[in-house]
Design an enzyme around this catalytic site. Sequence first.
Site, PDB file in Angstrom:
ATOM      1  N   ASP A   9      41.197  26.644  41.816  1.00 44.28           N
ATOM      2  CA  ASP A   9      40.783  25.803  42.678  1.00 44.28           C
ATOM      3  C   ASP A   9      39.003  26.120  42.323  1.00 44.28           C
ATOM      4  O   ASP A   9      37.912  26.382  41.722  1.00 44.28           O
ATOM      5  CB  ASP A   9      41.139  25.721  44.282  1.00 44.28           C
ATOM      6  CG  ASP A   9      39.702  24.625  45.823  1.00 44.28           C
ATOM      7  OD1 ASP A   9      39.911  23.840  45.494  1.00 44.28           O
ATOM      8  OD2 ASP A   9      38.571  25.950  46.514  1.00 44.28           O
ATOM      9  N   ASP A  11      35.278  24.546  45.004  1.00 45.71           N
ATOM     10  CA  ASP A  11      34.694  24.458  46.156  1.00 45.71           C
ATOM     11  C   ASP A  11      34.961  25.702  47.348  1.00 45.71           C
ATOM     12  O   ASP A  11      36.588  25.516  47.328  1.00 45.71           O
ATOM     13  CB  ASP A  11      34.418  23.303  47.161  1.00 45.71           C
ATOM     14  CG  ASP A  11      34.031  21.818  46.590  1.00 45.71           C
ATOM     15  OD1 ASP A  11      32.475  21.388  46.417  1.00 45.71           O
ATOM     16  OD2 ASP A  11      34.347  21.152  46.205  1.00 45.71           O
ATOM     17  N   ASP A 171      40.728  29.139  47.467  1.00 45.24           N
ATOM     18  CA  ASP A 171      40.757  29.743  49.325  1.00 45.24           C
ATOM     19  C   ASP A 171      40.706  28.781  50.036  1.00 45.24           C
ATOM     20  O   ASP A 171      41.053  29.695  51.247  1.00 45.24           O
ATOM     21  CB  ASP A 171      39.146  29.369  49.273  1.00 45.24           C
ATOM     22  CG  ASP A 171      38.625  27.852  49.036  1.00 45.24           C
ATOM     23  OD1 ASP A 171      39.147  27.369  48.763  1.00 45.24           O
ATOM     24  OD2 ASP A 171      37.939  27.955  50.399  1.00 45.24           O
TER      25      ASP A 171
END
Length: 226
Positions: A9, A11, A171
């Site tokens: 991922d 961001d 995240d």
Amino acid sequence: MTEPVAVFDLDGTLVDTAPDLLDSLNHCLIHAGLDAAEPISLKRFVGQGGRVMITRAAEAQQKLLNDSEIDRMLEMFLTHYAANMPGKSTPYPGVVEAIDGFSAQGYRIAICTNKFQHLSIRLIEGLGLSDKFAAICGCDRFEFRKPDPRHLTETILAAGGDPAISIMIGDSRTDIDTAIAAGIPVVAVDWGYTDQHVSHFQPTTIISHFRELTPDLAKRLIDAKC
């Protein structure tokens, strides 16, 4: 023979973009007559792209936006964000070394993100990391996006890899749900953009620094799945 892929991922996982996301979010919130969002609140808003982020930020102030208002604010957000990239955004400590370690062991590296594709590519280029990725697949690359598992599996295929021997690093609940639905082991980082600890979402494993992310760890997770 296809190769394993380590899919990141963007961001909150690979790059800390929070300062720039917050600046651009507040730019459009203030222009819409709303209050600026506090840094601590950003984790509740991000994860599913700019439109959802703006909607959540407005709802936090008891403001329900119609589609045309969201369209206007999203355009303002994207214009401001693009004009200031890469801004204050920086890769997380150890991520470049982790990527290089995987590459040395024959892994291809990819990004699967709900950020728009052109912004994702522009950010990675601005950080001087373009040569490290075999594929960068944003939310508009396909007709589906995370948490749809096809966003992840198609990203792996676009990188020239095999989903059966690949891993996801993310995240948020969105990343974890995507990987679980795809049947792919998911390593959750515990420093990202989520208002609940990632342990609540039952990832395969959790790391607190990229030094813990190694090809040996990936092999154990992939082997355990088989």
